[in-house]
Design a protein around this motif. Structure first.
Motif, mmCIF file in Angstrom:
data_model
loop_
_atom_site.group_PDB
_atom_site.id
_atom_site.type_symbol
_atom_site.label_atom_id
_atom_site.label_comp_id
_atom_site.label_asym_id
_atom_site.label_seq_id
_atom_site.Cartn_x
_atom_site.Cartn_y
_atom_site.Cartn_z
ATOM 1 N N ALA A 1 -9.068 9.739 -1.008
ATOM 2 C CA ALA A 1 -8.324 9.336 -2.198
ATOM 3 C C ALA A 1 -7.078 10.191 -2.371
ATOM 4 O O ALA A 1 -6.009 9.703 -2.764
ATOM 5 N N CYS A 2 -7.196 11.475 -2.070
ATOM 6 C CA CYS A 2 -6.053 12.388 -2.156
ATOM 7 C C CYS A 2 -4.969 11.987 -1.160
ATOM 8 O O CYS A 2 -3.777 11.991 -1.472
ATOM 9 N N SER A 3 -5.392 11.606 0.055
ATOM 10 C CA SER A 3 -4.442 11.144 1.060
ATOM 11 C C SER A 3 -3.744 9.869 0.606
ATOM 12 O O SER A 3 -2.533 9.690 0.813
ATOM 13 N N ALA A 4 -4.488 8.967 -0.040
ATOM 14 C CA ALA A 4 -3.897 7.721 -0.532
ATOM 15 C C ALA A 4 -2.837 8.002 -1.591
ATOM 16 O O ALA A 4 -1.747 7.408 -1.569
ATOM 17 N N LEU A 5 -3.132 8.902 -2.513
ATOM 18 C CA LEU A 5 -2.150 9.241 -3.539
ATOM 19 C C LEU A 5 -0.908 9.883 -2.920
ATOM 20 O O LEU A 5 0.225 9.601 -3.339
ATOM 21 N N ALA A 6 -1.106 10.745 -1.924
ATOM 22 C CA ALA A 6 0.036 11.382 -1.257
ATOM 23 C C ALA A 6 0.902 10.342 -0.550
ATOM 24 O O ALA A 6 2.133 10.404 -0.596
ATOM 25 N N TRP A 7 0.258 9.365 0.108
ATOM 26 C CA TRP A 7 1.017 8.305 0.800
ATOM 27 C C TRP A 7 1.806 7.481 -0.204
ATOM 28 O O TRP A 7 2.992 7.189 0.016
ATOM 29 N N LEU A 8 1.189 7.111 -1.306
ATOM 30 C CA LEU A 8 1.885 6.318 -2.323
ATOM 31 C C LEU A 8 3.052 7.097 -2.920
ATOM 32 O O LEU A 8 4.135 6.539 -3.149
ATOM 33 N N ALA A 9 2.841 8.388 -3.169
ATOM 34 C CA ALA A 9 3.896 9.202 -3.782
ATOM 35 C C ALA A 9 5.118 9.327 -2.886
ATOM 36 O O ALA A 9 6.255 9.402 -3.380
ATOM 37 N N ARG A 10 4.878 9.321 -1.578
ATOM 38 C CA ARG A 10 5.995 9.506 -0.640
ATOM 39 C C ARG A 10 6.535 8.186 -0.095
ATOM 40 O O ARG A 10 7.456 8.181 0.704
ATOM 41 N N SER A 11 5.974 7.081 -0.526
ATOM 42 C CA SER A 11 6.426 5.773 -0.052
ATOM 43 C C SER A 11 7.660 5.327 -0.828
ATOM 44 O O SER A 11 8.031 5.916 -1.843
ATOM 45 N N SER A 12 8.272 4.266 -0.333
ATOM 46 C CA SER A 12 9.456 3.707 -1.003
ATOM 47 C C SER A 12 9.084 2.539 -1.909
ATOM 48 O O SER A 12 9.949 1.746 -2.295
ATOM 49 N N LEU A 13 7.811 2.403 -2.239
ATOM 50 C CA LEU A 13 7.374 1.320 -3.112
ATOM 51 C C LEU A 13 8.016 1.445 -4.487
ATOM 52 O O LEU A 13 8.289 2.546 -4.970
ATOM 53 N N GLY A 14 8.223 0.304 -5.115
ATOM 54 C CA GLY A 14 8.673 0.312 -6.498
ATOM 55 C C GLY A 14 7.528 0.648 -7.424
ATOM 56 O O GLY A 14 6.498 1.202 -7.008
ATOM 57 N N ARG A 15 7.697 0.296 -8.678
ATOM 58 C CA ARG A 15 6.690 0.622 -9.690
ATOM 59 C C ARG A 15 5.343 0.020 -9.293
ATOM 60 O O ARG A 15 5.217 -1.180 -9.091
ATOM 61 N N THR A 16 4.333 0.877 -9.170
ATOM 62 C CA THR A 16 2.992 0.463 -8.759
ATOM 63 C C THR A 16 1.992 1.018 -9.761
ATOM 64 O O THR A 16 1.947 2.229 -10.000
ATOM 65 N N ARG A 17 1.220 0.121 -10.353
ATOM 66 C CA ARG A 17 0.215 0.551 -11.334
ATOM 67 C C ARG A 17 -1.059 0.937 -10.583
ATOM 68 O O ARG A 17 -1.671 0.109 -9.909
ATOM 69 N N VAL A 18 -1.446 2.200 -10.717
ATOM 70 C CA VAL A 18 -2.556 2.757 -9.935
ATOM 71 C C VAL A 18 -3.624 3.287 -10.881
ATOM 72 O O VAL A 18 -3.321 3.948 -11.883
ATOM 73 N N ALA A 19 -4.879 2.981 -10.553
ATOM 74 C CA ALA A 19 -6.014 3.614 -11.232
ATOM 75 C C ALA A 19 -6.894 4.259 -10.181
ATOM 76 O O ALA A 19 -6.986 3.771 -9.046
ATOM 77 N N VAL A 20 -7.526 5.362 -10.541
ATOM 78 C CA VAL A 20 -8.449 6.058 -9.643
ATOM 79 C C VAL A 20 -9.756 6.298 -10.384
ATOM 80 O O VAL A 20 -9.777 7.019 -11.388
ATOM 81 N N LEU A 21 -10.822 5.668 -9.915
ATOM 82 C CA LEU A 21 -12.162 5.989 -10.408
ATOM 83 C C LEU A 21 -12.646 7.174 -9.581
ATOM 84 O O LEU A 21 -13.166 7.017 -8.482
ATOM 85 N N ALA A 22 -12.422 8.374 -10.113
ATOM 86 C CA ALA A 22 -12.534 9.592 -9.314
ATOM 87 C C ALA A 22 -13.860 10.315 -9.463
ATOM 88 O O ALA A 22 -14.073 11.344 -8.828
#
Length: 448
Positions: free
Chosen positions: A22-43
């Motif tokens: 999950a941490c890797s997924a958040l890091a990938w999203l943070a460094r991507s060029s995606l526009g506004r993305t609504r993210v939830a994490v059931l952690a």
């Protein structure tokens, strides 16, 4: 089936998990060029295996407070992203304020790194306009999958609806059901071994893999522990790393399982066997998927113990510590399948198969680790398999998915699953390099 709350939040991506993947997924999203993305994490809960607090990002594997427990992989390949494998090395150098780093860092240090990266990634996503809702609840059920949404229920009964789901499944742990005893440690992570602090007398550890080694290291450090006995079906302990084997040789493996075994032996005559195994590891999933189900079952039956001892290696210092304990007769290893039970006097008893003498220790650690079974998976995966949302692999364990780790048909909203629950379709699916690659492949498929 849980009641579906149609007013529940809607997200572009729901991530299930609070550990490395999950941490890797958040890091990938943070460094991507995606526009506004609504993210939830059931952690999951912030309570660790001892009832204390833990940080998100650590998961089960790195929820650890014992500095004697070291990573079984060198720091230079433990970063969160495929294109930044040495991210942990840079962080460690800053924290240690030294260019001379130990090859094998502690799990404590790695947990701190993951927690820091989790917070950084969430902050970066929020700063670029992507809201992140980290929910301190465990996902327990996929209530519905339509062509547009996936609805997930958490352990409070609340629902989350998302256009896509990424299941970052943690390890599938073997714990003998129905047993409870104040001196039985049934670990759901290395942090559980802290219960051994202050232990005395004879400690028995069921399992001789990496978790068993960590438990034994903790037990041996207790001054009043007189003896540690490790027991497992094959009696094999992990072998030692070789830091000079960092360079991976150019070897092409092919053919059936025995062909690969012969090639490994031949290559090890001219190169360190650890380097040869590293080369095999990079090709293992491709080989595995090329084999027939019969060949895979045969490899598991005859070679899994050999693979585990050579693949899951120990830092040299840890290997030498275990060897010294064996030489001094403070640690012994027994080869046997066993049954664990509690007798009429409330004593823990380990009974080896075949009628051998029973072991009556003062403490028992059940460290049998990963299991190849459907029934032992976490609640969400087990229910998803029973409800038909997921399919079982050809081998009868693990979740079946395509090459991008998608477990649902193209007609339905995408659900991708990474990590230990993929064992079956894949053979190498728990190490940091493999998990972060699965995360990248999943997210690229979702957002391409």
């Amino acid at each position: 089936m849980s009641h579906l709350d149609q007013s529940s939040p809607e997200y572009d991506l729901l991530i299930i998990g609070g550990g490395y993947a999950a941490c890797s997924a958040l890091a990938w999203l943070a460094r991507s060029s995606l526009g506004r993305t609504r993210v939830a994490v059931l952690a999951g809960s912030k309570k660790n295996s001892n009832g204390g607090g833990r940080a998100f990002g650590c998961g089960l594997a790195y929820d650890n407070q014992d500095p004697a427990h070291l990573l079984n992989a060198a720091h230079w390949n433990m970063g969160l992203l495929d294109d930044d494998p040495d991210g942990f090395t840079r962080w460690l150098a800053l924290e240690c304020r030294s260019a001379a780093l130990p090859d094998y860092a502690s799990r404590v240090a790695y947990g701190l790194y993951l927690a820091a990266q989790w917070n950084i990634s969430v902050s970066e996503l929020m700063a670029k306009g992507s809201p992140v809702n980290v929910i301190e609840r465990d996902a327990v059920e996929i209530a519905a999958i339509t062509d547009q949404w996936v609805t997930v229920v958490d352990d409070s009964g609340a629902t989350c609806r998302s256009a896509a789901l990424l299941v970052c499944a943690g390890p599938i742990i073997s714990v003998q059901a129905g047993l409870a005893h104040p001196k039985l440690v049934a670990p759901m992570g290395p942090g559980s071994f802290q219960r051994l602090v202050g232990a005395a007398g004879h400690v028995a550890v069921i399992g001789t893999g990496l978790s068993g080694i960590d438990a034994s290291i903790t037990a041996l450090a207790q001054p009043d522990v007189t003896k540690v006995t490790m027991v497992s079906r094959d009696g094999r302990l992990p072998l030692s790393h070789n830091v000079s084997a960092r360079q991976i040789p150019e070897i092409k493996f092919e053919g059936e399982p025995l062909d690969v075994l012969r090639a490994v032996r031949a290559a090890s005559a001219s190169a360190p066997w650890q380097a040869v195994m590293n080369a095999l590891r990079k090709q293992s999933n491709a080989l595995w998927q090329a084999w027939t189900p019969f060949q895979r079952r045969s490899a598991l039956r005859h070679l899994s113990g050999i693979w585990a001892a050579h693949r899951n290696r120990l830092p040299v210092d840890v290997f030498n510590q275990i060897a010294a304990a064996r030489a001094s007769n403070r640690l012994d290893v027994i080869k046997s399948s066993v049954t664990l039970y509690i007798d009429s006097e409330c004593r823990l008893i380990i009974q080896p198969e075949g009628g051998g003498a029973s072991i009556k220790p003062d403490w028992v650690v059940d460290a049998r680790g990963f299991v190849r079974t459907t029934e032992a998976t976490n609640t969400l995966i087990g229910r998803a398999l029973r409800d038909g949302h997921f399919s079982i692999s050809d081998l009868g364990f693990g979740v079946a998915a395509d090459c991008a780790h998608r477990a649902t048909s193209p007609r339905l909203a995408p659900v991708h699953i990474v990590g230990a629950a993929r064992l079956g379709d894949l053979i190498e699916t728990t190490g940091a390099p493999e998990v972060r690659a699965q995360v990248r492949q999943s997210l690229q498929a979702l957002f391409s």
